[in-house]
Design a protein around this motif. Structure first.
Motif, PDB file in Angstrom:
ATOM      1  N   GLN A  97       0.837  -1.207   0.000  1.00  0.00           N
ATOM      2  CA  GLN A  97       0.000   0.000   0.000  1.00  0.00           C
ATOM      3  C   GLN A  97       0.875   1.262   0.000  1.00  0.00           C
ATOM      4  OE1 GLN A  97      -3.160   0.687  -0.480  1.00  0.00           O
ATOM      5  NE2 GLN A  97      -2.709   2.868  -0.183  1.00  0.00           N
ATOM      6  N   ILE A  98       1.921   1.236   0.838  1.00  0.00           N
ATOM      7  CA  ILE A  98       2.836   2.392   0.897  1.00  0.00           C
ATOM      8  C   ILE A  98       3.499   2.614  -0.471  1.00  0.00           C
ATOM      9  CG2 ILE A  98       5.019   3.185   1.910  1.00  0.00           C
ATOM     10  CD1 ILE A  98       4.060   1.756   4.533  1.00  0.00           C
ATOM     11  N   GLN A  99       3.794   1.517  -1.158  1.00  0.00           N
ATOM     12  CA  GLN A  99       4.427   1.605  -2.480  1.00  0.00           C
ATOM     13  C   GLN A  99       3.422   1.971  -3.589  1.00  0.00           C
ATOM     14  OE1 GLN A  99       7.740   1.202  -2.606  1.00  0.00           O
ATOM     15  NE2 GLN A  99       7.680   0.725  -0.421  1.00  0.00           N
ATOM     16  N   GLY A 100       2.139   2.060  -3.236  1.00  0.00           N
ATOM     17  CA  GLY A 100       1.135   2.377  -4.247  1.00  0.00           C
ATOM     18  C   GLY A 100       0.679   1.186  -5.059  1.00  0.00           C
ATOM     19  N   GLU A 101       0.937  -0.020  -4.562  1.00  0.00           N
ATOM     20  CA  GLU A 101       0.548  -1.223  -5.315  1.00  0.00           C
ATOM     21  C   GLU A 101      -0.794  -1.788  -4.857  1.00  0.00           C
ATOM     22  OE1 GLU A 101       3.903  -3.813  -4.819  1.00  0.00           O
ATOM     23  OE2 GLU A 101       5.282  -2.334  -5.655  1.00  0.00           O
ATOM     24  N   GLU A 102      -1.388  -1.174  -3.845  1.00  0.00           N
ATOM     25  CA  GLU A 102      -2.725  -1.564  -3.388  1.00  0.00           C
ATOM     26  C   GLU A 102      -3.596  -0.314  -3.380  1.00  0.00           C
ATOM     27  OE1 GLU A 102      -3.926  -4.578  -2.307  1.00  0.00           O
ATOM     28  OE2 GLU A 102      -2.047  -5.686  -2.588  1.00  0.00           O
ATOM     29  N   ARG A 103      -4.912  -0.520  -3.273  1.00  0.00           N
ATOM     30  CA  ARG A 103      -5.811   0.635  -3.200  1.00  0.00           C
ATOM     31  C   ARG A 103      -6.567   0.622  -1.882  1.00  0.00           C
ATOM     32  NH1 ARG A 103      -8.176   1.273  -9.358  1.00  0.00           N
ATOM     33  NH2 ARG A 103      -6.133   1.333 -10.370  1.00  0.00           N
ATOM     34  N   HIS A 104      -5.802   0.542  -0.809  1.00  0.00           N
ATOM     35  CA  HIS A 104      -6.406   0.474   0.525  1.00  0.00           C
ATOM     36  C   HIS A 104      -5.727   1.449   1.475  1.00  0.00           C
ATOM     37  CE1 HIS A 104      -8.973  -2.958  -0.374  1.00  0.00           C
ATOM     38  NE2 HIS A 104      -7.948  -3.477  -1.032  1.00  0.00           N
ATOM     39  N   PRO A 105      -5.808   2.756   1.183  1.00  0.00           N
ATOM     40  CA  PRO A 105      -5.160   3.721   2.087  1.00  0.00           C
ATOM     41  C   PRO A 105      -5.682   3.589   3.518  1.00  0.00           C
ATOM     42  CG  PRO A 105      -6.679   4.813   0.555  1.00  0.00           C
ATOM     43  CD  PRO A 105      -6.497   3.410   0.069  1.00  0.00           C
ATOM     44  N   GLU A 106      -6.908   3.062   3.680  1.00  0.00           N
ATOM     45  CA  GLU A 106      -7.485   2.920   5.023  1.00  0.00           C
ATOM     46  C   GLU A 106      -6.674   1.936   5.878  1.00  0.00           C
ATOM     47  OE1 GLU A 106      -8.776   1.848   2.215  1.00  0.00           O
ATOM     48  OE2 GLU A 106      -9.588  -0.189   2.445  1.00  0.00           O
ATOM     49  N   TRP A 107      -5.957   1.006   5.237  1.00  0.00           N
ATOM     50  CA  TRP A 107      -5.128   0.074   6.007  1.00  0.00           C
ATOM     51  C   TRP A 107      -4.083   0.817   6.840  1.00  0.00           C
ATOM     52  CZ3 TRP A 107      -3.551  -4.008   1.702  1.00  0.00           C
ATOM     53  CH2 TRP A 107      -4.655  -4.833   1.419  1.00  0.00           C
ATOM     54  N   LEU A 108      -3.608   1.940   6.316  1.00  0.00           N
ATOM     55  CA  LEU A 108      -2.497   2.641   6.972  1.00  0.00           C
ATOM     56  C   LEU A 108      -2.932   3.347   8.251  1.00  0.00           C
ATOM     57  CD1 LEU A 108      -0.567   4.004   3.866  1.00  0.00           C
ATOM     58  CD2 LEU A 108      -0.295   1.826   5.065  1.00  0.00           C
ATOM     59  N   ASP A 109      -4.258   3.391   8.493  1.00  0.00           N
ATOM     60  CA  ASP A 109      -4.756   3.982   9.742  1.00  0.00           C
ATOM     61  C   ASP A 109      -4.909   2.946  10.850  1.00  0.00           C
ATOM     62  OD1 ASP A 109      -4.941   6.508   8.618  1.00  0.00           O
ATOM     63  OD2 ASP A 109      -6.952   6.101   7.824  1.00  0.00           O
ATOM     64  N   VAL A 110      -4.645   1.697  10.534  1.00  0.00           N
ATOM     65  CA  VAL A 110      -4.839   0.637  11.525  1.00  0.00           C
ATOM     66  C   VAL A 110      -3.625   0.580  12.458  1.00  0.00           C
ATOM     67  CG1 VAL A 110      -5.085  -1.860  11.847  1.00  0.00           C
ATOM     68  CG2 VAL A 110      -6.285  -0.703   9.957  1.00  0.00           C
ATOM     69  N   GLU A 111      -3.910   0.563  13.742  1.00  0.00           N
ATOM     70  CA  GLU A 111      -2.840   0.362  14.728  1.00  0.00           C
ATOM     71  C   GLU A 111      -2.611  -1.144  14.881  1.00  0.00           C
ATOM     72  OE1 GLU A 111      -1.910   1.121  19.477  1.00  0.00           O
ATOM     73  OE2 GLU A 111      -3.802   1.811  18.605  1.00  0.00           O
ATOM     74  N   ILE A 112      -1.364  -1.557  14.783  1.00  0.00           N
ATOM     75  CA  ILE A 112      -1.070  -2.994  14.784  1.00  0.00           C
ATOM     76  C   ILE A 112      -0.251  -3.369  16.018  1.00  0.00           C
ATOM     77  CG2 ILE A 112       0.099  -4.862  13.542  1.00  0.00           C
ATOM     78  CD1 ILE A 112      -0.548  -3.357  10.984  1.00  0.00           C
ATOM     79  N   GLU A 113      -0.673  -4.460  16.663  1.00  0.00           N
ATOM     80  CA  GLU A 113       0.095  -4.983  17.794  1.00  0.00           C
ATOM     81  C   GLU A 113       0.318  -6.470  17.573  1.00  0.00           C
ATOM     82  OE1 GLU A 113      -1.483  -4.037  21.668  1.00  0.00           O
ATOM     83  OE2 GLU A 113      -0.466  -5.764  22.583  1.00  0.00           O
ATOM     84  N   VAL A 114       1.580  -6.874  17.579  1.00  0.00           N
ATOM     85  CA  VAL A 114       1.918  -8.286  17.367  1.00  0.00           C
ATOM     86  C   VAL A 114       2.210  -8.938  18.722  1.00  0.00           C
ATOM     87  CG1 VAL A 114       3.459  -9.908  16.194  1.00  0.00           C
ATOM     88  CG2 VAL A 114       2.912  -7.706  15.113  1.00  0.00           C
ATOM     89  N   VAL A 115       1.578 -10.070  18.969  1.00  0.00           N
ATOM     90  CA  VAL A 115       1.804 -10.821  20.216  1.00  0.00           C
ATOM     91  C   VAL A 115       2.528 -12.121  19.865  1.00  0.00           C
ATOM     92  CG1 VAL A 115       0.720 -11.952  22.186  1.00  0.00           C
ATOM     93  CG2 VAL A 115      -0.300  -9.856  21.227  1.00  0.00           C
ATOM     94  N   PRO A 116       3.772 -12.282  20.337  1.00  0.00           N
ATOM     95  CA  PRO A 116       4.528 -13.494  19.987  1.00  0.00           C
ATOM     96  C   PRO A 116       4.040 -14.688  20.795  1.00  0.00           C
ATOM     97  CG  PRO A 116       5.807 -12.186  21.529  1.00  0.00           C
ATOM     98  CD  PRO A 116       4.545 -11.398  21.239  1.00  0.00           C
TER      99      PRO A 116
END
Lengths: 258, 258
Positions: free
Chosen positions: A99-118
């Motif tokens: 998405q950052i590279q412009g290869e997707e059409r989902h700018p809304e993804w970039l507003d998602v806060e992500i937390e990874v739990v190992p």
């Protein structure tokens, strides 16, 4: 800010699910996971909307999780083991990267806060069940050539052999892939003894767990399926027998100091 | 039958301590652990006899744990992270091995029932905090040459370079060891770009955690101490920036299929 939890639930047993994983699921309304992964979690999943997709639909699952979170639903994308190791987490970031590279059409993804739990990965559950096979330098190699060319995989197995790393093979076989494990074994036999101890762990930490200890020479893909993890000791790994108990461990080199 | 639990308590935060670890501690009367490891566990340790030994006394700690268990005390030998990865578990089995070989005079150790409880290791906590740096084949290398000759370590770093593994360096520096990390960096620079992303994680998952993202060329031992874990991406690992957020991930090769 919408939230996506990317959660590993450990190898299978509920006692190896971290409290952080349960908290993330509790905080979510929507769960994206292969159905079997949720069985061990029990009540914490009650009342959540469960989005199941068939095994193999990994990309679809990552997209769905981002879409749900972007639409304002607190979402947990769940896999067994450590979701950061050969699992879904990397796909989420690869999609964001696109998405950052412009290869997707989902700018809304970039507003998602992500937390990874190992979580605890299969190799760790396996090593703990037989002692301390990962006690010194080790590596992991996925034998799936669906996404990585076999030449790259073979080169890595050679590198693991020349570096004398303990090796854990993920995705050792599948219905369509039956020769890679034996090919990898033959590469390793160029570097370490035929008697090198090997752990074959199936359904680790689950009720139908089986643990088999064998040697590198005896390792054979016919004894392994897609629910199995294989770890091969390094040239110093030891197989010890104490009555009816047996253990595998890899020394750290303390022997001279004991 | 007397019992020894060999327990990893994860990288630091209580939310990453598995229920299995708490159960093992609850079932014990005696805890053998470096004091700081118990702080995060809280009440579960109340009323237990705590046997502390200075850092560096690893062998003494393993012997003490076996002695206590053999004397009939349900004992938990505890370390942070995964106790099976560069930690105490392998020492317990090495001591048992010596007894079986007749090199110790502790036949009572062989009556101890041993249960190893794995935990989340520092590399996993680090990878999860920055995204999915361990998303494809990876290895771990301890840079401590107290027990492993530097020639062996250097050979492993070369192997990791030639195999293009993501690498996590454990024990990257100490007060007495300050040059190994830079030497390892220089080896890796022979194999992968100067721009390869690097994670420096200090006190991971603890209140004073710091996360630094840098490049292989900029990696320097002066920025690293003994509370730090260093992970170096492979040649395909990506550093992506989304506003004030930044992430590191290692692709699994799905790109062509997305």
């Amino acid at each position: 800010m919408t939230k996506l939890f990317v959660v590993g639930t450990g190898p299978g047993h509920a006692d190896l699910v971290a409290p952080a994983a349960l908290k993330a699921i509790k905080a979510s309304t929507d769960l994206v996971a292969y159905g079997l992964y949720l069985d061990i979690l029990g009540e914490v999943c009650d009342g959540k909307k469960h989005h199941d997709l068939p095994l193999g639909e990994e990309i679809g699952r990552a997209r769905l999780a981002l879409d749900l979170a972007a639409a304002g639903k607190a979402t947990a994308l769940i896999s067994s083991g450590d979701i950061g190791i050969y699992a879904m987490a990397t796909l989420v970031f690869e999609l964001l990267d696109r998405q950052i590279q412009g290869e997707e059409r989902h700018p809304e993804w970039l507003d998602v806060e992500i937390e990874v739990v190992p979580g605890v990965s299969a190799m760790q559950a396996g090593a703990s069940r037989v002692g301390a096979l990962l006690g010194h330098d080790f590596c992991t190699v996925s034998l799936s050539d669906l996404l990585t060319p076999w030449e790259t995989i073979e080169k890595r197995v050679h590198a693991a052999g020349s570096g004398d790393f303990v090796i854990s093979f993920y995705n050792p076989v599948s219905k369509k892939r039956d020769w890679q494990l034996n090919a990898a074994r033959d590469v390793l036999l160029q570097y370490r003894p035929a008697s090198t101890p090997v752990l074959i762990g199936r359904q680790l930490s689950r009720p139908d767990e089986t643990i088999t200890i064998t040697t590198l020479a005896e390792l054979d893909a016919k004894d392994v399926d897609m629910f199995t993890m294989v770890s091969v000791g390094n040239s110093e790994s030891r197989h010890i027998i104490n009555g009816t108990e047996q253990w595998l461990y890899t020394p750290r080199g303390y022997k001279k100091k004991l």
